[in-house]
Design a protein around this motif. Structure first.
Motif, PDB file in Angstrom:
ATOM      1  N   UNK A 195       0.840  -1.197   0.000  1.00  0.00           N
ATOM      2  CA  UNK A 195       0.000   0.000   0.000  1.00  0.00           C
ATOM      3  C   UNK A 195       0.869   1.239   0.000  1.00  0.00           C
ATOM      4  N   UNK A 196       0.302   2.342  -0.463  1.00  0.00           N
ATOM      5  CA  UNK A 196       1.046   3.595  -0.492  1.00  0.00           C
ATOM      6  C   UNK A 196       1.977   3.709  -1.665  1.00  0.00           C
ATOM      7  N   UNK A 197       1.910   2.761  -2.581  1.00  0.00           N
ATOM      8  CA  UNK A 197       2.777   2.800  -3.750  1.00  0.00           C
ATOM      9  C   UNK A 197       2.586   1.534  -4.548  1.00  0.00           C
ATOM     10  N   UNK A 198       3.309   1.432  -5.623  1.00  0.00           N
ATOM     11  CA  UNK A 198       3.197   0.259  -6.466  1.00  0.00           C
ATOM     12  C   UNK A 198       4.534  -0.451  -6.574  1.00  0.00           C
ATOM     13  N   UNK A 199       4.514  -1.747  -6.384  1.00  0.00           N
ATOM     14  CA  UNK A 199       5.751  -2.503  -6.517  1.00  0.00           C
ATOM     15  C   UNK A 199       6.107  -2.683  -7.971  1.00  0.00           C
ATOM     16  N   UNK A 200       5.171  -2.341  -8.843  1.00  0.00           N
ATOM     17  CA  UNK A 200       5.406  -2.587 -10.258  1.00  0.00           C
ATOM     18  C   UNK A 200       6.493  -1.667 -10.818  1.00  0.00           C
ATOM     19  N   UNK A 201       6.921  -0.697 -10.026  1.00  0.00           N
ATOM     20  CA  UNK A 201       7.911   0.252 -10.514  1.00  0.00           C
ATOM     21  C   UNK A 201       9.333  -0.272 -10.435  1.00  0.00           C
ATOM     22  N   UNK A 202       9.557  -1.257  -9.629  1.00  0.00           N
ATOM     23  CA  UNK A 202      10.937  -1.680  -9.425  1.00  0.00           C
ATOM     24  C   UNK A 202      11.086  -3.168  -9.250  1.00  0.00           C
ATOM     25  N   UNK A 203      11.560  -3.569  -8.098  1.00  0.00           N
ATOM     26  CA  UNK A 203      11.894  -4.958  -7.817  1.00  0.00           C
ATOM     27  C   UNK A 203      11.236  -5.386  -6.512  1.00  0.00           C
ATOM     28  N   UNK A 222      20.641 -17.031  12.291  1.00  0.00           N
ATOM     29  CA  UNK A 222      21.336 -17.000  11.012  1.00  0.00           C
ATOM     30  C   UNK A 222      21.160 -15.658  10.320  1.00  0.00           C
ATOM     31  N   UNK A 223      21.974 -15.446   9.289  1.00  0.00           N
ATOM     32  CA  UNK A 223      21.884 -14.229   8.499  1.00  0.00           C
ATOM     33  C   UNK A 223      20.625 -14.265   7.631  1.00  0.00           C
ATOM     34  N   UNK A 224      20.113 -13.079   7.334  1.00  0.00           N
ATOM     35  CA  UNK A 224      19.015 -12.980   6.385  1.00  0.00           C
ATOM     36  C   UNK A 224      19.507 -13.408   5.013  1.00  0.00           C
ATOM     37  N   UNK A 225      18.660 -14.126   4.280  1.00  0.00           N
ATOM     38  CA  UNK A 225      19.066 -14.578   2.957  1.00  0.00           C
ATOM     39  C   UNK A 225      17.977 -14.330   1.922  1.00  0.00           C
ATOM     40  N   UNK A 226      18.420 -14.087   0.713  1.00  0.00           N
ATOM     41  CA  UNK A 226      17.528 -13.878  -0.412  1.00  0.00           C
ATOM     42  C   UNK A 226      16.870 -15.205  -0.778  1.00  0.00           C
ATOM     43  N   UNK A 227      15.587 -15.120  -1.096  1.00  0.00           N
ATOM     44  CA  UNK A 227      14.864 -16.325  -1.505  1.00  0.00           C
ATOM     45  C   UNK A 227      14.495 -16.255  -2.985  1.00  0.00           C
ATOM     46  N   UNK A 228      13.823 -15.151  -3.351  1.00  0.00           N
ATOM     47  CA  UNK A 228      13.298 -15.051  -4.707  1.00  0.00           C
ATOM     48  C   UNK A 228      13.007 -13.596  -5.020  1.00  0.00           C
ATOM     49  N   UNK A 229      13.148 -13.216  -6.304  1.00  0.00           N
ATOM     50  CA  UNK A 229      12.878 -11.839  -6.682  1.00  0.00           C
ATOM     51  C   UNK A 229      12.330 -11.739  -8.097  1.00  0.00           C
ATOM     52  N   UNK A 230      11.533 -10.694  -8.311  1.00  0.00           N
ATOM     53  CA  UNK A 230      11.019 -10.405  -9.645  1.00  0.00           C
ATOM     54  C   UNK A 230      11.127  -8.914  -9.895  1.00  0.00           C
ATOM     55  N   UNK A 231      11.165  -8.530 -11.160  1.00  0.00           N
ATOM     56  CA  UNK A 231      11.386  -7.117 -11.496  1.00  0.00           C
ATOM     57  C   UNK A 231      10.259  -6.578 -12.378  1.00  0.00           C
ATOM     58  N   UNK A 232      10.205  -5.261 -12.431  1.00  0.00           N
ATOM     59  CA  UNK A 232       9.226  -4.539 -13.224  1.00  0.00           C
ATOM     60  C   UNK A 232       9.186  -5.029 -14.653  1.00  0.00           C
ATOM     61  N   UNK A 233       7.976  -5.302 -15.113  1.00  0.00           N
ATOM     62  CA  UNK A 233       7.791  -5.636 -16.513  1.00  0.00           C
ATOM     63  C   UNK A 233       8.497  -6.893 -16.957  1.00  0.00           C
ATOM     64  N   UNK A 234       8.890  -7.714 -16.024  1.00  0.00           N
ATOM     65  CA  UNK A 234       9.652  -8.921 -16.370  1.00  0.00           C
ATOM     66  C   UNK A 234       9.077 -10.085 -15.601  1.00  0.00           C
TER      67      UNK A 234
END
Length: 127
Positions: A25-33, A43-55
């Protein structure tokens, strides 16, 4: 101000499935990642999965490939993380994160590239 709220976590048995949601809310995730991270206790925080604008391509950490998928509902400003064949090692607090910019793949895994974070939702996989 962008606000992220995760939901859908819980206690499941090995082999079960869960779907996490991240409402923006308050914005759109579609602008970035948009990405999901997780942090297991001690344990350390770890990346799981990501998607990007228009992709529609998603990028996964190796340990979740073939088991986790990400999707989004642009109309509802919501991102989903579908997790299947869950393992005890998937136990963690899962966080949704949004970056205002389009991140290159090598930057997607770095938490400090993201501008907004949710509060997290606990996923526990145990028999």
């Amino acid at each position: 101000q962008v606000h992220l709220v995760e939901s859908g976590g819980g206690l499941v048995q090995p082999g079960d499935s869960l779907r996490l949601s991240c409402a923006v809310s308050g914005g759109s995730f579609d602008a970035g990642t948009v990405a999901w991270f997780r942090q297991a206790s001690g344990k350390e925080r770890e990346f799981v999965i990501g998607i990007r604008r228009g992709n529609s391509n998603a990028y996964y950490r190796d340990s979740v490939k073939g088991r986790f998928t990400v999707s989004r509902d642009n109309a509802k400003n919501t991102v989903f993380l579908q997790m299947t064949s869950l393992k005890p090692e998937d136990t963690a607090v899962y966080y949704c994160a949004v970056a205002s910019k389009y991140l290159i793949v090598s930057s997607m895994t770095s938490g400090n590239q993201y501008d907004y974070w949710g509060q997290g939702t606990q996923v526990t996989v145990s028999s």
